[in-house]
Design a protein around this motif. Sequence first.
Motif, short mmCIF file in Angstrom:
data_model
loop_
_atom_site.label_atom_id
_atom_site.label_comp_id
_atom_site.label_asym_id
_atom_site.label_seq_id
_atom_site.Cartn_x
_atom_site.Cartn_y
_atom_site.Cartn_z
N LEU A 155 0.82 -1.20 0.00
CA LEU A 155 0.00 0.00 0.00
C LEU A 155 0.86 1.26 0.00
CD1 LEU A 155 -2.67 -1.01 2.68
CD2 LEU A 155 -2.68 -1.47 0.22
N ALA A 156 0.34 2.32 -0.64
CA ALA A 156 1.06 3.60 -0.67
C ALA A 156 0.07 4.75 -0.75
CB ALA A 156 2.02 3.67 -1.86
N VAL A 157 0.48 5.89 -0.20
CA VAL A 157 -0.21 7.16 -0.37
C VAL A 157 0.74 8.08 -1.12
CG1 VAL A 157 0.52 7.93 1.93
CG2 VAL A 157 -1.32 9.14 0.75
N VAL A 158 0.25 8.81 -2.12
CA VAL A 158 1.09 9.66 -2.97
C VAL A 158 0.68 11.11 -2.78
CG1 VAL A 158 1.74 10.22 -5.34
CG2 VAL A 158 1.43 7.83 -4.66
N LEU A 159 1.68 11.96 -2.50
CA LEU A 159 1.42 13.37 -2.23
C LEU A 159 2.24 14.28 -3.13
CD1 LEU A 159 1.94 11.80 0.77
CD2 LEU A 159 0.98 13.96 1.57
N ASP A 160 1.65 15.40 -3.51
CA ASP A 160 2.39 16.53 -4.03
C ASP A 160 3.21 17.11 -2.87
OD1 ASP A 160 3.03 18.79 -5.78
OD2 ASP A 160 1.61 19.92 -4.56
N ILE A 161 4.15 18.00 -3.18
CA ILE A 161 4.97 18.61 -2.11
C ILE A 161 4.57 20.05 -1.83
CG2 ILE A 161 7.30 19.35 -1.46
CD1 ILE A 161 8.41 16.91 -2.86
N ASP A 162 4.72 20.94 -2.80
CA ASP A 162 4.59 22.38 -2.56
C ASP A 162 3.15 22.78 -2.31
OD1 ASP A 162 7.40 23.06 -2.95
OD2 ASP A 162 7.04 22.40 -5.01
N GLU A 163 2.92 23.39 -1.16
CA GLU A 163 1.62 23.83 -0.68
C GLU A 163 0.66 22.66 -0.47
OE1 GLU A 163 3.62 26.81 -0.38
OE2 GLU A 163 3.61 26.20 -2.49
N THR A 164 1.16 21.44 -0.52
CA THR A 164 0.41 20.25 -0.14
C THR A 164 1.04 19.64 1.10
OG1 THR A 164 -0.35 19.73 -2.37
CG2 THR A 164 -0.25 17.91 -0.81
N ALA A 165 2.33 19.35 1.04
CA ALA A 165 3.04 18.80 2.19
C ALA A 165 3.82 19.88 2.93
CB ALA A 165 3.99 17.69 1.74
N VAL A 166 4.42 20.81 2.19
CA VAL A 166 5.18 21.90 2.82
C VAL A 166 4.67 23.25 2.33
CG1 VAL A 166 7.25 20.45 2.99
CG2 VAL A 166 7.00 22.05 1.07
N LEU A 167 4.83 24.26 3.17
CA LEU A 167 4.55 25.64 2.80
C LEU A 167 5.88 26.34 2.55
CD1 LEU A 167 1.77 26.52 5.43
CD2 LEU A 167 1.46 25.89 3.01
N ASN A 168 6.01 26.95 1.40
CA ASN A 168 7.27 27.58 1.00
C ASN A 168 7.36 29.02 1.54
OD1 ASN A 168 8.51 25.50 -0.91
ND2 ASN A 168 6.44 25.72 -1.75
N LEU A 169 7.44 29.14 2.86
CA LEU A 169 7.37 30.46 3.48
C LEU A 169 8.50 31.38 3.02
CD1 LEU A 169 6.28 29.71 7.15
CD2 LEU A 169 4.88 30.31 5.17
N GLY A 170 9.72 30.85 2.92
CA GLY A 170 10.84 31.68 2.51
C GLY A 170 10.66 32.25 1.12
N TYR A 171 10.27 31.42 0.18
CA TYR A 171 10.08 31.87 -1.20
C TYR A 171 8.94 32.86 -1.30
CZ TYR A 171 9.06 31.85 -6.17
OH TYR A 171 8.82 32.25 -7.46
#
Length: 351
Positions: A155-171
Amino acid sequence: MIRAVAALMLSPLAGGCVAAAAIPAVAGSMIVKSQMDKKRERRVEVQAAAPAQSVDTPEGRVTVIKGMTALPPPTGTPPAAAAAAAAGGAVPETMQYLYGSGESAGLSMQAYRALADYLTKNVVYRRRETLRQVVLSDGSSLNAPLFEPCGAKPLAVVLDIDETAVLNLGYEADAARRGGGYDDARWGRWEASGADKVVAVPGAKAALDAARKAGITVIFNSNRSNANATATEAALDHAGLGPAKHGETLWLKGDDGGGSGKDDRRWAIASGYCVVAMVGDQLGDFSDLFNDPRMTPAARRAFAATSPVAELWGNGWFLLPNPVYGTGLKGGFDDVFPTDRRWSDPAEGVK
């Protein structure tokens, strides 16, 4: 390809028993290259054989896109009002909401709590032979989605990264101060150097910890460049969401030899895993079919809300808010506000 089954209006996790041998987990992008080549050849055949069709939905008659030949690149360009606000030194309202509001944090917590409940209270207790992928099979359309049985795949769960898993506060802080449009070169420099300036999306860590504890592999599928794979691994670690290893549990733009479309990577992942859930902040995080350039904003909204794939929201597909950038930020006045739903203030008289 294992014969796909029509989704109808049911969850792809439900289905009859199928016999399948265990399939090893994906160990790297090179392992599945030949499989992906075959997928591409098959997709070309499907596109040639299955032209667009029109269907009636509660929101009007829309076009069903059977196949795609190109995916528009994500511009990331903020709306004009947001850019103007940023140039004047103010934080754009969309950024205030996504990065600063309690409302956004609550929505993210809600989505990730729903994901954790879905995985730990639903998926892991099902018999493996009844599970089906939540990845749309090659040859699907949004109005006729197809899903493959999982067999004995892990079994697996698949995620996007930007603004899904992490917030790009610095950028985004830099973008808010600077104003103007999206700069691809600047974003590349951010990927390479901003690993310690991100934070986890509220609720993400607890949900992914629960998934791993339940024996579900966490895999990231992002349009960050594979040239910055090491930095992206570090960013996920910094946010407390790792570990992630490029080519195994981290898939990036360029791994499939293509562009911003994610379907080839999704199919590669699904060749070795039973993908029981996907998480994203753009519809393209679930299927490239949503980003067909021929589809109007109204049709795209209708497919998300009324087609058979709408049954997947909260039932294998989990969407987080992102009003700052992405493919959802388009549409003219008539696209957003149907003419038969206009209102005029009676106090202002007839114009």
